[in-house]
Design a protein around this motif. Structure first.
Motif, PDB file in Angstrom:
ATOM      1  N   UNK A 265      33.557 -40.123 -50.984  1.00 31.15           N
ATOM      2  CA  UNK A 265      32.494 -40.241 -51.991  1.00 31.15           C
ATOM      3  C   UNK A 265      33.037 -40.804 -53.301  1.00 31.15           C
ATOM      4  N   UNK A 266      34.245 -40.391 -53.695  1.00 35.96           N
ATOM      5  CA  UNK A 266      34.836 -40.903 -54.939  1.00 35.96           C
ATOM      6  C   UNK A 266      35.113 -42.395 -54.827  1.00 35.96           C
ATOM      7  N   UNK A 267      35.635 -42.826 -53.691  1.00 36.26           N
ATOM      8  CA  UNK A 267      35.870 -44.258 -53.469  1.00 36.26           C
ATOM      9  C   UNK A 267      34.551 -45.029 -53.505  1.00 36.26           C
ATOM     10  N   UNK A 268      33.534 -44.516 -52.831  1.00 36.27           N
ATOM     11  CA  UNK A 268      32.230 -45.181 -52.834  1.00 36.27           C
ATOM     12  C   UNK A 268      31.658 -45.268 -54.248  1.00 36.27           C
ATOM     13  N   UNK A 269      31.824 -44.195 -55.020  1.00 35.44           N
ATOM     14  CA  UNK A 269      31.337 -44.195 -56.395  1.00 35.44           C
ATOM     15  C   UNK A 269      32.086 -45.192 -57.264  1.00 35.44           C
ATOM     16  N   UNK A 270      33.397 -45.272 -57.080  1.00 38.76           N
ATOM     17  CA  UNK A 270      34.203 -46.228 -57.845  1.00 38.76           C
ATOM     18  C   UNK A 270      33.791 -47.662 -57.521  1.00 38.76           C
ATOM     19  N   UNK A 271      33.628 -47.953 -56.233  1.00 42.13           N
ATOM     20  CA  UNK A 271      33.229 -49.303 -55.837  1.00 42.13           C
ATOM     21  C   UNK A 271      31.848 -49.661 -56.392  1.00 42.13           C
ATOM     22  N   UNK A 272      30.928 -48.699 -56.350  1.00 42.85           N
ATOM     23  CA  UNK A 272      29.577 -48.964 -56.855  1.00 42.85           C
ATOM     24  C   UNK A 272      29.580 -49.186 -58.365  1.00 42.85           C
ATOM     25  N   UNK A 273      30.424 -48.461 -59.079  1.00 44.21           N
ATOM     26  CA  UNK A 273      30.435 -48.548 -60.537  1.00 44.21           C
ATOM     27  C   UNK A 273      31.167 -49.792 -61.035  1.00 44.21           C
ATOM     28  N   UNK A 274      32.170 -50.244 -60.277  1.00 47.80           N
ATOM     29  CA  UNK A 274      33.019 -51.338 -60.755  1.00 47.80           C
ATOM     30  C   UNK A 274      32.853 -52.635 -59.981  1.00 47.80           C
ATOM     31  N   UNK A 275      32.237 -52.570 -58.804  1.00 44.27           N
ATOM     32  CA  UNK A 275      32.159 -53.753 -57.965  1.00 44.27           C
ATOM     33  C   UNK A 275      33.428 -54.010 -57.169  1.00 44.27           C
ATOM     34  N   UNK A 276      34.370 -53.073 -57.217  1.00 48.27           N
ATOM     35  CA  UNK A 276      35.611 -53.211 -56.451  1.00 48.27           C
ATOM     36  C   UNK A 276      35.334 -52.987 -54.966  1.00 48.27           C
ATOM     37  N   UNK A 277      36.355 -53.236 -54.146  1.00 50.93           N
ATOM     38  CA  UNK A 277      36.215 -53.060 -52.703  1.00 50.93           C
ATOM     39  C   UNK A 277      37.384 -52.235 -52.167  1.00 50.93           C
ATOM     40  N   UNK A 278      37.639 -51.127 -52.850  1.00 52.37           N
ATOM     41  CA  UNK A 278      38.720 -50.234 -52.438  1.00 52.37           C
ATOM     42  C   UNK A 278      38.402 -49.645 -51.069  1.00 52.37           C
ATOM     43  N   UNK A 279      39.421 -49.565 -50.214  1.00 51.06           N
ATOM     44  CA  UNK A 279      39.255 -49.013 -48.883  1.00 51.06           C
ATOM     45  C   UNK A 279      40.025 -47.709 -48.760  1.00 51.06           C
ATOM     46  N   UNK A 280      39.599 -46.883 -47.845  1.00 52.23           N
ATOM     47  CA  UNK A 280      40.280 -45.620 -47.587  1.00 52.23           C
ATOM     48  C   UNK A 280      41.565 -45.851 -46.795  1.00 52.23           C
ATOM     49  N   UNK A 281      42.482 -44.891 -46.886  1.00 55.20           N
ATOM     50  CA  UNK A 281      43.623 -44.866 -45.981  1.00 55.20           C
ATOM     51  C   UNK A 281      44.859 -45.592 -46.436  1.00 55.20           C
ATOM     52  N   UNK A 282      44.833 -46.257 -47.580  1.00 55.49           N
ATOM     53  CA  UNK A 282      45.985 -47.025 -48.042  1.00 55.49           C
ATOM     54  C   UNK A 282      46.436 -46.533 -49.407  1.00 55.49           C
ATOM     55  N   UNK A 283      47.720 -46.226 -49.522  1.00 57.08           N
ATOM     56  CA  UNK A 283      48.256 -45.822 -50.815  1.00 57.08           C
ATOM     57  C   UNK A 283      48.145 -46.945 -51.838  1.00 57.08           C
ATOM     58  N   UNK A 284      48.348 -48.197 -51.411  1.00 54.88           N
ATOM     59  CA  UNK A 284      48.223 -49.323 -52.343  1.00 54.88           C
ATOM     60  C   UNK A 284      46.807 -49.401 -52.897  1.00 54.88           C
ATOM     61  N   UNK A 285      45.816 -49.195 -52.022  1.00 60.67           N
ATOM     62  CA  UNK A 285      44.431 -49.212 -52.472  1.00 60.67           C
ATOM     63  C   UNK A 285      44.162 -48.065 -53.440  1.00 60.67           C
ATOM     64  N   UNK A 286      44.729 -46.893 -53.141  1.00 61.15           N
ATOM     65  CA  UNK A 286      44.548 -45.754 -54.039  1.00 61.15           C
ATOM     66  C   UNK A 286      45.141 -46.037 -55.410  1.00 61.15           C
ATOM     67  N   UNK A 287      46.353 -46.605 -55.437  1.00 62.25           N
ATOM     68  CA  UNK A 287      47.003 -46.867 -56.720  1.00 62.25           C
ATOM     69  C   UNK A 287      46.242 -47.915 -57.525  1.00 62.25           C
ATOM     70  N   UNK A 288      45.655 -48.897 -56.823  1.00 65.70           N
ATOM     71  CA  UNK A 288      44.822 -49.882 -57.528  1.00 65.70           C
ATOM     72  C   UNK A 288      43.587 -49.198 -58.112  1.00 65.70           C
ATOM     73  N   UNK A 289      42.964 -48.314 -57.331  1.00 68.26           N
ATOM     74  CA  UNK A 289      41.804 -47.577 -57.836  1.00 68.26           C
ATOM     75  C   UNK A 289      42.205 -46.688 -59.007  1.00 68.26           C
ATOM     76  N   UNK A 290      43.359 -46.058 -58.917  1.00 70.62           N
ATOM     77  CA  UNK A 290      43.824 -45.198 -60.001  1.00 70.62           C
ATOM     78  C   UNK A 290      43.893 -45.966 -61.317  1.00 70.62           C
ATOM     79  N   UNK A 291      44.411 -47.185 -61.273  1.00 71.81           N
ATOM     80  CA  UNK A 291      44.483 -48.003 -62.488  1.00 71.81           C
ATOM     81  C   UNK A 291      43.091 -48.246 -63.064  1.00 71.81           C
ATOM     82  N   UNK A 292      42.145 -48.576 -62.186  1.00 71.23           N
ATOM     83  CA  UNK A 292      40.778 -48.790 -62.640  1.00 71.23           C
ATOM     84  C   UNK A 292      40.138 -47.528 -63.178  1.00 71.23           C
ATOM     85  N   UNK A 293      40.418 -46.392 -62.545  1.00 69.16           N
ATOM     86  CA  UNK A 293      39.870 -45.115 -63.008  1.00 69.16           C
ATOM     87  C   UNK A 293      40.397 -44.788 -64.409  1.00 69.16           C
TER      88      UNK A 293
END
Length: 436
Positions: free
Chosen positions: A168-196
């Motif tokens: 749900x947090x990933x879906x909310x981040x993508x909806x709010x920012x237009x990003x396309x973060x995917x589950x299951x990847x540490x690299x994706x998490x770290x990219x989302x963390x920067x945006x958060x």
């Protein structure tokens, strides 16, 4: 001109985001009020950290075992999953999937030790750079099934540096920012963390240094409670979003029963604390109310009124002091500072957290609380839950301690008589059940 238009669009959308955050903060059923401002939240931080230390110690000693069920990790992850709606399902990532044989930290000793090192290293470091280095280190090992869901554990170690993480947090981040973060990847998490972190910096005055606040916002967007503002500058889209936000607000009001039930639970918790406070005073004890509950109002007065304003030095400087000061109610020998009884009220929260605080008291050394009676005070229907928690291997030391279960019903029926005619702990023991 294009740059100016883009700047204006960014400012306009920032205002929409601020409007969303302000609506969200005022919603009693949203995560900001129901979880982030919840009085029990900080208590649970300390207990979860203590549980993670035990996981690390068992892995280092080679005694962790080869199964999730019954392990110290299950105990602490179960406590995380009980942190109201935002962490519901947090245990799924750690459950053993036999067909896939993941997460591979149970059958592989090397991977298990690497997982223990991650938790240990992150608990000891102080900077985001160090945490990220440790994440990269475990990511290089490519441990099957051990992905960024672990961030939910790291959040409780460093809430200002690591945001919570789930679908749900990933879906909310993508909806709010237009990003396309995917589950299951540490690299994706770290990219989302920067945006958060960027989002949090932009709206820090409405959020918090603690990334749980913005994590809760993203959760409520991703789970459909609130719509994200439109990503384009179309006036029609903005008007439509405003209309949907109003509908969400109206729906939130109709869904207020859950929030009311939570508020009732918090009220009941304070009420039970007040019963134990008044009973302790009537029996001639000095009484301590949990540090973060002293100012909570019950019946128009602070819970800490008439109670100790500080713990005796011998307890305040003991190894478990940070946890002990959060025990719901302590009875101390009048003028002597010796703890005679400790009470944890577990109305609807994780029983685990209360048990850990009691263990910190009992095992913190010194002679001021060795003979203390330890009471878990809970609704009559929760006795099975209490006993089930105490059967966990993580709580094996309890068999040597004076633990008892005190049901609400017995306390309510007998508290006035005990206050008038009782002495010591004999009457309280009589209406309690031993958990040893």
């Amino acid at each position: 001109m294009a740059t100016t238009a883009q700047s204006t669009e960014a400012r306009d959308r920032s205002q929409l985001v601020r409007e969303l955050i302000m609506r969200w903060r005022d919603d009693p059923g949203a995560t900001y009020r129901s979880w982030f401002l919840w009085d029990e939240r900080l208590k649970n931080f300390r207990s979860i950290r203590r549980g993670l230390q035990q996981v690390v110690a068992e892995i280092a000693a080679g005694s962790f075992g080869v199964a999730y069920r019954g392990s110290s990790l299950e105990t602490v992850v179960h406590s995380v999953a009980e942190q109201r709606q935002i962490f519901k399902g947090a245990d799924h990532a750690f459950l053993w999937k036999p067909k896939l044989r993941i997460p591979d930290i149970y059958e592989s000793p090397e991977n298990q030790r690497a997982f223990g090192r991650l938790l240990d290293n992150c608990s000891c470091c102080d900077t985001a750079e160090e945490i990220i280095d440790h994440i990269h280190a475990i990511d290089r090992l490519r441990i099957k099934g051990l992905g960024p869901a672990v961030a939910n554990l790291l959040y409780f170690l460093h809430p200002t540096l690591v945001p919570p993480f789930n679908t749900a947090i990933v879906n909310g981040y993508n909806a709010l920012t237009g990003a396309k973060v995917k589950l299951g990847s540490w690299d994706q998490f770290l990219a989302m963390r920067t945006g958060v972190l960027d989002l949090n910096d932009q709206h820090r005055d409405l959020l918090s240094n603690d990334l749980g606040a913005i994590g809760g916002l993203l959760f409520d967007i991703g789970s459909g409670r609130y719509p994200a503002p439109p990503l384009d500058d179309d006036g029609g889209s903005a008007a439509d979003w405003t209309s949907r936000l109003e509908r969400a607000r109206a729906e939130a009001q109709t869904l207020g029963k859950a929030a009311a039930a939570q508020a009732e639970g918090d009220r009941t918790h304070a009420e039970i604390q007040s019963w134990l406070r008044d009973l302790g005073i009537a029996l001639g004890h000095d009484v301590w109310i949990a540090a973060n509950d002293r100012g909570r109002l019950h019946a128009g007065a602070p819970l800490g009124e008439g109670c100790l304003e500080r713990l005796p030095d011998a307890i305040a400087t003991s190894s478990g002091a940070d946890s002990i000061r959060l025990i719901d109610v302590l009875w101390l020998e009048k003028g002597a500072g010796r703890v005679t009884a400790a009470f944890e009220v577990e109305h609807s929260t994780s029983i685990y957290s209360g048990i850990v605080r009691m263990l910190d008291l009992a095992l913190s050394g010194g002679d001021l609380h060795k003979a203390a009676g330890l009471f878990l005070v809970a609704p009559d229907a929760r006795e099975a839950d209490v006993r089930a928690q105490l059967r966990r291997p993580a709580f094996s030391r309890i068999a040597d301690l004076d633990f008892s279960y005190l049901p609400y019903g017995e306390l309510e029926r007998h508290r006035e008589a005990i206050a008038r005619f009782g002495s010591g702990l004999k009457a309280i023991k009589a209406i309690s059940s031993s958990l040893a």
